[in-house]
Design a protein around this motif. Structure first.
Motif, mmCIF file in Angstrom:
data_model
loop_
_atom_site.group_PDB
_atom_site.id
_atom_site.type_symbol
_atom_site.label_atom_id
_atom_site.label_comp_id
_atom_site.label_asym_id
_atom_site.label_seq_id
_atom_site.Cartn_x
_atom_site.Cartn_y
_atom_site.Cartn_z
ATOM 1 N N LEU A 1 14.291 18.578 -8.509
ATOM 2 C CA LEU A 1 13.822 17.564 -9.279
ATOM 3 C C LEU A 1 14.368 17.467 -10.482
ATOM 4 C CD1 LEU A 1 9.708 17.754 -8.526
ATOM 5 C CD2 LEU A 1 11.584 16.094 -7.569
ATOM 6 N N TYR A 2 15.199 18.376 -11.021
ATOM 7 C CA TYR A 2 15.914 17.980 -12.248
ATOM 8 C C TYR A 2 17.535 17.643 -11.634
ATOM 9 C CZ TYR A 2 12.473 20.996 -14.546
ATOM 10 O OH TYR A 2 11.320 21.500 -15.280
ATOM 11 N N PRO A 3 18.083 17.049 -12.590
ATOM 12 C CA PRO A 3 19.448 16.404 -12.266
ATOM 13 C C PRO A 3 20.230 17.636 -11.967
ATOM 14 C CG PRO A 3 18.603 15.485 -14.492
ATOM 15 C CD PRO A 3 17.642 16.428 -14.184
ATOM 16 N N LYS A 4 21.187 17.420 -11.251
ATOM 17 C CA LYS A 4 22.320 18.346 -10.848
ATOM 18 C C LYS A 4 23.223 18.662 -12.091
ATOM 19 C CE LYS A 4 23.028 17.790 -5.913
ATOM 20 N NZ LYS A 4 24.166 17.360 -4.879
ATOM 21 N N GLY A 5 23.409 20.034 -12.455
ATOM 22 C CA GLY A 5 23.971 20.284 -13.597
ATOM 23 C C GLY A 5 23.307 20.625 -14.859
ATOM 24 N N TYR A 6 21.768 20.351 -14.673
ATOM 25 C CA TYR A 6 20.813 20.471 -15.729
ATOM 26 C C TYR A 6 20.579 22.006 -16.075
ATOM 27 C CZ TYR A 6 16.679 20.518 -18.400
ATOM 28 O OH TYR A 6 15.575 20.223 -19.380
ATOM 29 N N ASN A 7 20.924 22.493 -17.259
ATOM 30 C CA ASN A 7 20.887 23.955 -17.621
ATOM 31 C C ASN A 7 20.069 24.045 -18.747
ATOM 32 O OD1 ASN A 7 22.841 23.007 -19.307
ATOM 33 N ND2 ASN A 7 24.556 24.463 -18.729
ATOM 34 N N SER A 8 19.338 23.157 -19.184
ATOM 35 C CA SER A 8 18.524 23.282 -20.524
ATOM 36 C C SER A 8 17.430 24.185 -20.380
ATOM 37 C CB SER A 8 18.117 22.103 -21.191
ATOM 38 O OG SER A 8 19.395 21.340 -21.511
ATOM 39 N N GLU A 9 16.843 25.275 -21.134
ATOM 40 C CA GLU A 9 15.922 26.031 -20.797
ATOM 41 C C GLU A 9 14.671 25.311 -20.898
ATOM 42 O OE1 GLU A 9 16.139 29.642 -23.406
ATOM 43 O OE2 GLU A 9 17.280 30.783 -21.928
ATOM 44 N N LYS B 1 13.216 8.643 -20.592
ATOM 45 C CA LYS B 1 14.016 10.217 -20.428
ATOM 46 C C LYS B 1 14.968 10.195 -21.194
ATOM 47 C CE LYS B 1 10.814 11.374 -17.390
ATOM 48 N NZ LYS B 1 9.786 12.649 -18.241
ATOM 49 N N GLU B 2 15.288 11.520 -21.745
ATOM 50 C CA GLU B 2 16.469 11.571 -22.522
ATOM 51 C C GLU B 2 17.823 11.791 -21.617
ATOM 52 O OE1 GLU B 2 16.443 14.989 -25.766
ATOM 53 O OE2 GLU B 2 16.118 16.178 -24.029
ATOM 54 N N LYS B 3 18.946 11.290 -22.229
ATOM 55 C CA LYS B 3 20.088 11.418 -21.398
ATOM 56 C C LYS B 3 20.707 12.864 -21.730
ATOM 57 C CE LYS B 3 21.186 6.670 -21.347
ATOM 58 N NZ LYS B 3 22.240 5.388 -21.706
ATOM 59 N N ILE B 4 21.153 13.601 -20.852
ATOM 60 C CA ILE B 4 21.712 14.761 -20.880
ATOM 61 C C ILE B 4 23.024 15.209 -20.731
ATOM 62 C CG2 ILE B 4 19.157 15.864 -20.666
ATOM 63 C CD1 ILE B 4 20.475 16.842 -17.918
ATOM 64 N N LYS B 5 23.748 15.854 -21.149
ATOM 65 C CA LYS B 5 25.140 16.398 -20.509
ATOM 66 C C LYS B 5 25.101 17.524 -19.770
ATOM 67 C CE LYS B 5 29.611 17.791 -22.427
ATOM 68 N NZ LYS B 5 30.284 18.185 -23.745
ATOM 69 N N THR B 6 25.534 17.163 -18.613
ATOM 70 C CA THR B 6 25.418 18.156 -17.340
ATOM 71 C C THR B 6 26.305 19.226 -17.418
ATOM 72 O OG1 THR B 6 26.290 16.890 -15.732
ATOM 73 C CG2 THR B 6 24.034 16.463 -16.055
ATOM 74 N N SER B 7 26.580 20.265 -16.686
ATOM 75 C CA SER B 7 27.295 21.210 -16.708
ATOM 76 C C SER B 7 28.281 21.148 -15.383
ATOM 77 C CB SER B 7 26.774 22.699 -16.838
ATOM 78 O OG SER B 7 26.086 22.800 -15.845
ATOM 79 N N LEU B 8 28.123 19.913 -14.526
ATOM 80 C CA LEU B 8 28.783 19.695 -13.420
ATOM 81 C C LEU B 8 30.312 19.821 -13.630
ATOM 82 C CD1 LEU B 8 26.601 17.013 -11.658
ATOM 83 C CD2 LEU B 8 26.797 19.338 -10.843
ATOM 84 N N PRO B 9 31.026 20.614 -12.512
ATOM 85 C CA PRO B 9 32.484 20.465 -12.639
ATOM 86 C C PRO B 9 32.905 18.971 -12.445
ATOM 87 C CG PRO B 9 31.828 21.306 -10.734
ATOM 88 C CD PRO B 9 30.367 21.178 -11.576
#
Length: 321
Positions: A1-9, A128-136
């Motif tokens: 349910l979280y966006p792909k690449g979401y890695n915020s604790e 919702k807040e826009k996040i920077k994902t860690s996807l390659p």
């Protein structure tokens, strides 16, 4: 349910401050956690809800009965959690019942969840807040596929006879080989992005091997379970002992016979009860431990963690019936 690449604790803590023993605190905790996420800025694609379905010995299906009621007269106790796109969790315990009755309980749970989801979708949602994902990047993912996919696919599909640690060594060798090629192409890219691209490559290859061949990475077909073995009296000095093995997972069990420790008190929902008042049978005390070395980890001894609690609950459910 979280966006792909979401890695915020992200951590949700449900604290039971009081209980009237009429409302199931487990269902309430799951549903309130979903609501907390829905009202937050966390980019979570909920809602998700839980419902408890109890089938009584009178063949009735009840929705979210009181904890006291479900203990006394149920053939099946089912905790079901789902979101709009599918099932998230099924946890249950009970007596042996026909598949048709279990299917009816699952369908009832799905209907109840659907009602909750439709109601929640009509409520206002917080932006919702826009996040920077860690996807390659697409370029990195595509190049990793070109230089490494065939190697990884062949590795997974051609080493069914290897043990888990042996497969791990082969995978490490392939990872290093792909990493060298990626570093040549992207010399300024950080190691984390490259490792993530390789991990995604392995995940995709594993899925496609299973879908294409109907064989898993350890050689089992999709309808096969791991080898199971059991030995008794492995510790000659104890009252009873057994060693249970499933695949490469082992459990060592011991039994001690003695007077029931009625004096021992248990903490239950913030209060204290004698063991004879708890859900466990009066003549049994279950002690479960899972030290960190069991999974080749280092950690504190004696501190409870989620694995211990979850595994211990499953063991207790199997013994209660």
């Amino acid at each position: 349910l979280y966006p792909k690449g979401y890695n915020s604790e992200t951590q949700i803590v449900s604290t039971l401050q009081s209980s009237d023993e009429k409302v199931d605190p487990v269902v309430l905790a799951i549903n309130s956690a979903s609501e907390a996420l829905m009202r937050s800025k966390v980019p979570w694609k909920g809602p998700a809800f839980a419902v408890r379905i109890v089938k009584t010995n009178q063949n009735e299906i009840l929705v979210n009965p009181s904890p006291i009621f479900k203990k006394n007269c149920c053939d099946l106790d089912l905790l079901f959690a789902a979101c709009e796109s599918g099932t998230l969790m099924i946890e249950m315990e009970g007596k042996m019942i026909p598949h048709s009755e279990l299917k009816a309980c699952l369908k009832r749970a799905q209907r109840e969840i659907k009602i909750l989801i439709e109601k929640r979708k009509r409520a206002n949602l917080k932006e919702k807040e826009k996040i920077k994902t860690s996807l390659p990047s697409e370029e990195l993912a595509e190049y990793a596929k070109n230089v490494g996919y065939d190697l990884v696919y062949k590795l997974i599909s051609a080493n069914y006879s290897l043990k888990k640690d042996e497969r791990g060594l082969k995978q490490s060798e392939a990872t290093n080989q792909i990493k060298v090629e990626l570093n040549k192409k992207f010399p300024d890219l950080d190691n984390q992005s490259i490792e993530l691209a390789i991990n995604n490559l392995f995940k995709k290859a594993v899925c496609e091997v299973v879908f294409n061949t109907s064989v898993r990475s350890d050689g089992r077909k999709v309808d096969q379970i791991r080898p199971i073995d059991s030995k008794i009296d492995v510790l000659p000095s104890s009252h009873g002992s057994a060693l249970f093995t499933r695949g490469e997972t082992q459990t060592l069990c011991t039994v001690t016979l003695g007077p029931c420790p009625d004096f021992e008190r248990l903490k239950f929902l913030g209060s204290s009860k004698k063991r004879s008042q708890s859900e466990m049978p009066e003549n049994m005390c279950l002690h479960y431990e899972f030290p960190p070395y069991c999974v080749n980890e280092i950690g504190p001894i004696g501190k409870l963690n989620r694995r211990m609690i979850g595994h211990g609950n499953l063991a207790e459910k199997s013994l209660k019936r």
